[in-house]
Design a protein around this motif. Sequence first.
Motif, mmCIF file in Angstrom:
data_model
loop_
_atom_site.group_PDB
_atom_site.id
_atom_site.type_symbol
_atom_site.label_atom_id
_atom_site.label_comp_id
_atom_site.label_asym_id
_atom_site.label_seq_id
_atom_site.Cartn_x
_atom_site.Cartn_y
_atom_site.Cartn_z
ATOM 1 N N PHE A 1 5.511 -0.548 3.119
ATOM 2 C CA PHE A 1 4.321 0.186 2.699
ATOM 3 C C PHE A 1 3.381 -0.721 1.904
ATOM 4 O O PHE A 1 2.161 -0.707 2.104
ATOM 5 C CB PHE A 1 4.727 1.386 1.849
ATOM 6 N N MET B 1 -0.508 -1.878 2.854
ATOM 7 C CA MET B 1 -1.651 -1.741 1.949
ATOM 8 C C MET B 1 -2.351 -3.080 1.752
ATOM 9 O O MET B 1 -3.577 -3.165 1.773
ATOM 10 C CB MET B 1 -1.186 -1.190 0.597
ATOM 11 N N ASN C 1 1.750 11.054 4.694
ATOM 12 C CA ASN C 1 1.578 9.668 4.260
ATOM 13 C C ASN C 1 0.111 9.430 3.897
ATOM 14 O O ASN C 1 -0.778 9.755 4.688
ATOM 15 C CB ASN C 1 1.998 8.739 5.401
ATOM 16 N N PRO C 2 -0.181 8.891 2.706
ATOM 17 C CA PRO C 2 -1.581 8.665 2.326
ATOM 18 C C PRO C 2 -2.324 7.736 3.289
ATOM 19 O O PRO C 2 -3.548 7.790 3.377
ATOM 20 C CB PRO C 2 -1.480 8.033 0.931
ATOM 21 N N LEU C 3 -1.575 6.877 3.991
ATOM 22 C CA LEU C 3 -2.205 5.970 4.947
ATOM 23 C C LEU C 3 -2.631 6.679 6.228
ATOM 24 O O LEU C 3 -3.330 6.100 7.058
ATOM 25 C CB LEU C 3 -1.238 4.836 5.306
ATOM 26 N N PRO D 1 -4.744 3.434 1.135
ATOM 27 C CA PRO D 1 -4.500 4.866 1.316
ATOM 28 C C PRO D 1 -5.673 5.704 0.851
ATOM 29 O O PRO D 1 -6.391 5.340 -0.076
ATOM 30 C CB PRO D 1 -3.266 5.112 0.435
ATOM 31 N N GLY E 1 -4.313 10.865 -1.915
ATOM 32 C CA GLY E 1 -3.287 11.794 -1.506
ATOM 33 C C GLY E 1 -3.305 13.051 -2.349
ATOM 34 O O GLY E 1 -3.964 13.132 -3.381
ATOM 35 N N THR F 1 10.764 9.113 -6.018
ATOM 36 C CA THR F 1 9.736 8.462 -6.830
ATOM 37 C C THR F 1 9.546 9.137 -8.183
ATOM 38 O O THR F 1 9.432 8.455 -9.212
ATOM 39 C CB THR F 1 8.397 8.452 -6.074
ATOM 40 N N TRP G 1 10.283 -0.189 -0.307
ATOM 41 C CA TRP G 1 8.835 -0.093 -0.474
ATOM 42 C C TRP G 1 8.050 -1.241 0.151
ATOM 43 O O TRP G 1 6.831 -1.140 0.311
ATOM 44 C CB TRP G 1 8.496 -0.022 -1.963
ATOM 45 N N PHE H 1 6.074 6.346 3.241
ATOM 46 C CA PHE H 1 5.566 6.443 1.876
ATOM 47 C C PHE H 1 6.608 7.087 0.966
ATOM 48 O O PHE H 1 6.820 6.631 -0.157
ATOM 49 C CB PHE H 1 4.278 7.258 1.855
ATOM 50 N N TYR H 2 7.267 8.116 1.447
ATOM 51 C CA TYR H 2 8.352 8.719 0.672
ATOM 52 C C TYR H 2 9.575 7.813 0.774
ATOM 53 O O TYR H 2 9.938 7.365 1.858
ATOM 54 C CB TYR H 2 8.657 10.126 1.183
ATOM 55 N N ASP I 1 7.627 6.033 9.097
ATOM 56 C CA ASP I 1 7.230 7.292 8.485
ATOM 57 C C ASP I 1 7.913 8.438 9.213
ATOM 58 O O ASP I 1 8.171 8.362 10.421
ATOM 59 C CB ASP I 1 5.715 7.461 8.563
#
Length: 739
Positions: free
Chosen positions: A425, A429, A644-646, A435, A438, A357, A422, A153-154, A144
């Motif tokens: 990530f 998950m 990052n949502p995580l 996550p 977001g 994305t 990806w 995540f991006y 990240d």
Amino acid sequence: MTERSGESVPTRGRGTLLIRHIGSGVGEAVLAAAVAAVVAAVGLVAFSMVQWPAFNSSNVTRSLTTVGQVGAAVLLGVAIWLVRTRRWPWLAKLLSWIGISTFVTVTLGMPLAATKLYLFGVSVDQEFRTEYLTRLTDSAALHDMTYADLPPFYPAGWFWIGGRVANVLGMDGWEAFKPYAIGSLTVVAVIALVLWSKLIRPDWAIGVSAATTAVTVAYAAPEAYSAVIVLLLPPALILAWGALYRPLERSATSAGTAASSGAGASGDAAASAGASGADSGAAVGTATSDAANSANATTSGAAATSGPAVASGDEAAAGGGAAAVGTAAASGAETAGGWGAVIGAGLFLGMAASFYTLYFAVAAFAVALMGLLSAGLAVRAQRVANRAQRGGAGAVWRAVVPPLVRLVVIAAIAGLVALVVWLPFVLKMLSGTMPSSGTAFHYLPEGGAQLPLPMAEFSLSGAFFLLGTVWLVLRVASSRRAQALGIGVVAIYLWCLLSMTATAAGTTLLSFRLTPVLEVLLAAAGAFGFVEGARAAYQAFNEPGRFKFAVVVVATVGALAFTQDIPQVLKPEITTAYTDTDGNGERADKRAPGAASYYREIDAALLAQTGRPRSDSVVLTADTSFLSFYPYYGFQALTSHYANPLADFAGRAATIESWSKLNSSAALVDALGKSPWRAPDAFLFRSSDDAYTLRLAKDVYPNDPNVKRYTVSFPKELFADPHFTTTNIGPFTLVVVNR
């Protein structure tokens, strides 16, 4: 064995043809990319060797930009002339590659020649992008951009490549950002030209590529990693439509002839060849090699005529089918059955997913619409055939199988490519770390609350987009190019409506970011509309002698009027590149630098006091541009929208605030030890009279602006303990946790 045009074509032969086409196309793309990279490198190095005045205080670099653009236009004009006169085809290709790459390099590189920063400097969104490139320059591992121990995540595709380039060149990530951004746009613009040349006539390919590249540079260049997707999207949509919708091939299988009209809106090869054939008319009976000719520029074994030996009915090439004017059987052309186009479309979507994305989602949405539309047209064609045969009617449901199978294969290829970026990530998950909700979609500026209508603007570009809109409407029934681009335009407008509808559910789909994509699609359509409109006028006026010359003059004047204004369009972004303080602590406009000029001293103190490499330390700071220049991990991101949502942005914010309310150093040390995340190894504060402060951000969507700034203050007494080392550096206070 497979059947085509009433003949048996060996499957093995089709596979060999596919491999040959792909190999040829990839080889040409690699060669073109190498030429573009050399042009960009030579240009940027040459620009950097002169002490230019700042763009925001002088017009010198702007005037030289115009000169370079005129030179690029001359190269492209000569290339088009060579193609049309069928002289020295490889020289024409080389000049077209150099012309496009020179245009991009000069238009972006010359205005930025006196600064080390790219458009927008390290402000706003460019801050986290620079941070990402710095992270992946420091390490090839997929980390990240901000948070330790988290996968990205991006999508890391563009940044990972740039990081490896910077690492090889021995450059810091922030310093490599500008040349890499310009270089990647240059290379992809030329690759897009190569792809266009596989789908339409090469002289048209040069013109369309020039138009779409100019519009991309003007409206999408600040976000370089998405602009490369924008450049490839128009030809990729045409490729995808050719993979999914193959009415003549289906007609040949069911009725023994390629001249089928059962597909309705686009059983159009005959009509389209007349509108988009070679200079003096397409040859009746000329077959093109297949849309998989995304890998092969010339027709394969087709009967030649008065036009150049390229896809004379470019609708056929663009559609990727075994289309022909007349019957495909007459030409004996063999194709790979559109599977090259399937592979090409899948690879493009996979690349888009690895780079950006949102644009991937929109492109996938457009391709899905194509698949559904193709299936519907196939059912319609089968019903027409059943009525005509009366007796031996085929099952209607079977007609939907080929396009849907191809759609599934495209999705599978895209998914496999996307997993390269990806997978970490996804695995995180699946390991049980779900996550939090977001806020990446929590942004609704005015542009996202209305439909983008660039064709309604009273400007040169608006007129060009309007011409493209008219061409799409007029040619949708007869042109496969118009159908593919039109579906892309419809997909964008549907996405915009869905985004505005989603506001009722407390989110958006970020439709405001799709305006550059729409403009590039309309620019491609506008280029086709200009050429076909000029030809129609030429014929309507009984072919006057100087008409063609007049058309060339009009096109040149319009192109130069638009391109020389690009630096003005990008003036705010260019100015910021000169007013921001760079990683050397300097401003390119030679004025007093900002607080970032102290970052180098802060970095030296951190290295000395922690005794660890930068990537082994976590720093809590609100001055997150520090992380753009040095690859320390951050404890908290700039805003929740880029977090990052995580990482649990909201939870971290609450924890930071709770730390500030503790009443003793011992309590703070204990709290740091119990942190659910890796605790900061250092704090970088701003200092006030009796406290150290952090200016943080919270999401306040649906308000616009969507971010609210607030200050968290730490009493200085909290750090008056041997567990902490405090150093004042300029306006900053660095507090290192002694462990």
